[in-house]
Design an enzyme around this catalytic site. Structure first.
Site, mmCIF file in Angstrom:
data_model
loop_
_atom_site.group_PDB
_atom_site.id
_atom_site.type_symbol
_atom_site.label_atom_id
_atom_site.label_comp_id
_atom_site.label_asym_id
_atom_site.label_seq_id
_atom_site.Cartn_x
_atom_site.Cartn_y
_atom_site.Cartn_z
ATOM 1 N N HIS A 214 70.408 6.944 26.614
ATOM 2 C CA HIS A 214 71.297 5.894 27.427
ATOM 3 C C HIS A 214 70.345 4.810 27.685
ATOM 4 O O HIS A 214 70.647 3.852 28.347
ATOM 5 C CB HIS A 214 71.860 6.569 28.680
ATOM 6 C CG HIS A 214 72.767 5.882 29.405
ATOM 7 N ND1 HIS A 214 72.673 5.415 30.727
ATOM 8 C CD2 HIS A 214 74.049 5.297 28.931
ATOM 9 C CE1 HIS A 214 73.609 4.773 31.105
ATOM 10 N NE2 HIS A 214 74.584 4.707 30.032
ATOM 11 N N LYS A 216 68.211 1.183 27.374
ATOM 12 C CA LYS A 216 68.551 -0.055 26.817
ATOM 13 C C LYS A 216 66.901 -0.694 26.963
ATOM 14 O O LYS A 216 66.581 -1.097 28.171
ATOM 15 C CB LYS A 216 69.432 -0.912 27.776
ATOM 16 C CG LYS A 216 70.888 -0.508 27.602
ATOM 17 C CD LYS A 216 71.190 0.587 28.615
ATOM 18 C CE LYS A 216 72.596 0.972 28.522
ATOM 19 N NZ LYS A 216 72.882 2.064 29.579
ATOM 20 N N ASP A 221 56.392 -8.227 20.784
ATOM 21 C CA ASP A 221 54.998 -8.656 20.691
ATOM 22 C C ASP A 221 54.262 -7.703 21.991
ATOM 23 O O ASP A 221 53.067 -8.252 22.049
ATOM 24 C CB ASP A 221 54.760 -9.860 20.928
ATOM 25 C CG ASP A 221 55.189 -10.699 19.598
ATOM 26 O OD1 ASP A 221 55.568 -9.983 18.751
ATOM 27 O OD2 ASP A 221 55.527 -12.001 19.507
ATOM 28 N N HIS A 389 78.635 -2.373 37.025
ATOM 29 C CA HIS A 389 78.117 -1.388 36.069
ATOM 30 C C HIS A 389 76.596 -1.150 36.410
ATOM 31 O O HIS A 389 75.992 -0.455 35.674
ATOM 32 C CB HIS A 389 78.353 -1.794 34.542
ATOM 33 C CG HIS A 389 77.903 -0.849 33.536
ATOM 34 N ND1 HIS A 389 76.667 -0.911 32.860
ATOM 35 C CD2 HIS A 389 78.373 0.303 33.237
ATOM 36 C CE1 HIS A 389 76.515 -0.118 31.880
ATOM 37 N NE2 HIS A 389 77.487 1.128 32.092
ATOM 38 N N LYS A 391 72.819 -0.465 38.137
ATOM 39 C CA LYS A 391 72.173 0.564 38.491
ATOM 40 C C LYS A 391 70.906 0.158 39.171
ATOM 41 O O LYS A 391 69.970 -0.127 38.866
ATOM 42 C CB LYS A 391 71.712 1.429 37.286
ATOM 43 C CG LYS A 391 72.893 1.848 36.421
ATOM 44 C CD LYS A 391 73.024 1.062 35.204
ATOM 45 C CE LYS A 391 73.908 1.873 34.169
ATOM 46 N NZ LYS A 391 75.282 2.027 34.605
ATOM 47 N N ASP A 396 64.349 -0.361 51.981
ATOM 48 C CA ASP A 396 63.769 -1.082 53.058
ATOM 49 C C ASP A 396 63.522 -2.668 52.525
ATOM 50 O O ASP A 396 64.444 -3.137 51.938
ATOM 51 C CB ASP A 396 62.460 -0.501 53.494
ATOM 52 C CG ASP A 396 62.649 0.706 53.907
ATOM 53 O OD1 ASP A 396 63.672 1.060 54.559
ATOM 54 O OD2 ASP A 396 61.633 1.687 53.916
#
Length: 471
Positions: A214, A216, A221, A389, A391, A396
Site C-alpha cells: 500500500h 506510495k 536522485d 482519504h 492519513k 499536541d
C-alpha cells in the site's frame, strides 16, 4: 460428479482438519482461531479456499530474502543505511526515540518536510521533481490507472529515461490489477525497469490475496522524496464525478530522511527483482532544514506489529490533543484501549472520517466502534466535501504523522505501509492549520447518529464488523 462427491468431500475434510490445526497454532487472536477452526470443520468446501486466500496475517519469505542483500558487497542494507546513521538525532528527550526501536531506522535531523494538500499540489510537485532528475528515480504506488494522470506520469518517466536517467517502478499486483499491459510495455520499451510487487510470490503465498503493498513512494536522485495518501489516477485529482473532491495529503521530504524512504523502496524492489537497483544509493543526504523526523515503514513480514504499535505509542504520547484523519476506522483492541485511556486522562481527541464511503463494508464497520468510543473528550466528525482519504495524525503542538496507513486491520496487519513522523512545532502548526480547515467542512457525528439509524442499517453494521479482520 455425484458419484465422486463423497470422495471429494472427504479430501476437503482431511485438508480442512489440517488447516484447522494450522489456524489454532498461527491465527493472531483466539477468537479468529476458533472462528476459522469451526468453519473449516463444519464447511470444508467453502472454508478451505477462503482460508487459503485470507487465513494468514504474516507474509512469508520477505525478511529471509532481504538477508541475501547483506551477503553482497554492493548496495547492502547496511551500506545504504550508513549515511542516515551519521545524521541521527542524538539528544535525549526527543519524542521520536521509541519509534526507531520499532523500525530499526534512526530518527534523523536537519530535514525539511513540506505539506502537499490535495492532488494538484502533489502531482505538480512530483512531476516537477521528475523533470529535474539527473541520475535516478525510484517510484512505487499501490494503484496506477491508465488514464490522463497515469499517462502524464508515464510520459514524464519515458522522457527522463531517454536522457539516461535510470528508473525503477513498482506497482502492487492486486491494487493495480486493471493496469493494462500496453502501459507497462511502453515503459519497458523506453528502458524503464517496471515490476509488480509480487504479494503472491512463493509457494506459501501463492493463494494469499490478503496482502497488499500500500506504499506510495517517489525518490529522485536521493535528494527529494514523496510519501502520502495519493495513488495515480484522475479520481485523486477530483475528476471522478461519482466521488467529487478527493481530499488527500502528501508530503515532500528533503534531508537525511530521504535515505530511509529509498531504503524501504530498495527492500521492496529486492523482493520483486531479487537484486538491488543498479545505481549507487549511498550518496550523502542533502541537509535541507531543522526538522527532526523518522520514516516508519511497516508490514506483515515484521515480527512485531509495527503499524499497530506506532499508533498506540502516538496515542500514549499525547498529553493535550490528538487529531486523527483516516478514511477507514476499524481499529484493533490495542488502539481502542489506548484511545479510551487517552480520553480518560483528559486528551482532547478528534477523529475525522469521510461521510461518503468508497468501501461500503469498511464504512459500515466503523460505526460499530462508536459505543466503545462514546467517552468524554472523544469527538467524531464526518467530512462532507467529497471523499476524505488522507492519513494524518497530530499530537499536541509538535508531533505529526503523514503516510499511507489507515486505522484499520488491513493497515495494522496486512499491508506494507510507510509514513513520516515529524517532531517540529512549525510543521505541526501547518498540519493544525490544514486540519482546522478540514474540520470546517465536517459535521459532528457520534453514537446518537447511529442510534437514530434504521434497524437495517444497524444490522448491516454488525454484519460488516464480522469482516473487520480482512477489510
Amino acid at each position: 460428479m455425484i458419484k465422486f462427491f463423497p470422495e471429494l468431500y472427504t479430501i476437503f475434510h482431511f485438508f480442512s482438519l489440517i488447516a484447522a490445526v494450522h489456524a489454532g497454532l498461527t491465527v493472531r487472536t483466539s477468537q479468529g482461531a476458533v472462528a476459522w477452526a469451526v468453519s473449516l470443520v463444519a464447511f470444508p468446501p467453502l472454508a478451505l479456499p477462503l482460508y487459503l486466500m485470507f487465513g494468514r496475517n504474516k507474509f512469508n519469505g520477505y525478511i529471509e530474502t532481504l538477508r541475501e542483500i547483506n551477503s553482497k558487497n554492493k548496495n547492502s542494507l547496511l551500506q545504504l543505511g550508513s549515511p542516515l546513521s551519521r545524521h541521527k538525532v542524538t539528544r535525549s528527550g526527543t519524542k521520536l526515540e521509541y519509534f526507531d526501536r520499532l523500525t530499526k531506522l534512526p530518527a534523523s535531523q536537519k530535514n525539511f518536510v513540506e505539506l502537499l494538500i490535495d492532488g494538484k499540489a502533489t502531482f505538480d510537485a512530483i512531476f516537477d521533481a521528475i523533470k529535474r532528475a539527473d541520475t535516478y528515480i525510484l517510484i512505487e504506488f499501490f494503484i496506477v490507472h491508465d488514464d490522463e494522470t497515469g499517462t502524464r506520469l508515464k510520459d514524464h518517466l519515458i522522457a527522463k529515461a531517454k536522457t539516461g536517467v535510470k528508473i525503477f517502478f513498482l506497482y502492487d499486483e492486486v491494487g493495480s490489477n486493471k493496469l493494462g499491459s500496453q502501459y507497462i510495455s511502453d515503459m519497458r520499451r523506453a528502458g524503464i525497469n517496471i515490476l509488480p510487487f509480487w504479494t503472491t510470490q512463493g509457494i506459501r503465498n501463492r493463494f494469499q490475496l490478503n496482502f497488499r503493498n500500500h506504499r506510495k513512494i517517489v525518490v529522485v536522485d536521493g535528494k527529494v522524496a514523496f510519501v502520502g495518501g495519493h495513488n495515480v489516477g484522475d479520481a485523486y485529482l477530483g475528476k471522478d464525478p461519482g466521488i467529487g473532491h478527493w481530499r488527500d495529503t502528501h508530503v515532500k521530504i528533503r534531508g537525511a530522511a530521504v535515505q530511509a524512504v529509498q531504503l524501504a523502496f530498495t527492500e521492496d524492489w529486492y523482493w520483486s527483482a531479487r537484486e538491488t537497483p543498479d545505481i549507487d544509493l549511498r550518496s550523502e543526504p542533502f541537509m535541507a532544514g531543522d526538522m527532526d523526523a523518522i520514516v516508519l515503514p511497516s508490514g506483515p513480514a515484521s515480527r512485531l506489529e509495527v503499524c499497530s504499535l506506532t499508533f498506540v505509542q502516538l496515542i500514549n504520547t499525547a498529553k493535550k490533543r490528538l487529531w486523527i484523519a483516516s478514511p477507514y476506522f476499524v481499529p484493533n483492541s490495542a488502539v481502542v484501549t489506548a484511545l479510551q485511556l487517552a480520553s480518560l486522562r483528559g486528551v482532547k481527541i478528534r477523529i475525522m472520517l469521510p461521510l461518503k464511503p468508497d468501501h461500503l463494508l469498511v464504512y459500515l464497520a466503523s460505526y460499530s466502534y462508536l459505543y466503545q468510543m462514546s467517552l468524554p473528550n472523544i469527538r467524531f466528525f464526518r467530512y462532507e466535501d467529497g471523499f476524505m482519504h488522507q492519513k494524518v495524525i497530530l499530537v499536541d503542538d509538535d508531533l505529526a504523522l503523514v503516510g499511507t496507513a489507515n486505522i484499520d486491520n488491513r493497515s495494522l496487519y496486512l499491508n506494507f505501509e510507510i509514513g513520516i513522523l515529524v517532531h517540529d512545532q512549525v510543521f505541526a502548526g501547518e498540519v493544525e492549520k490544514m486540519l482546522e480547515a478540514d474540520f470546517l467542512k465536517c459535521r459532528e457525528s457520534g453514537l446518537k447518529e447511529y442510534e437514530n439509524k434504521s434497524w437495517v442499517f444497524k444490522l448491516s453494521v454488525r454484519l460488516s464488523h464480522l469482516f473487520s479482520p480482512i477489510i
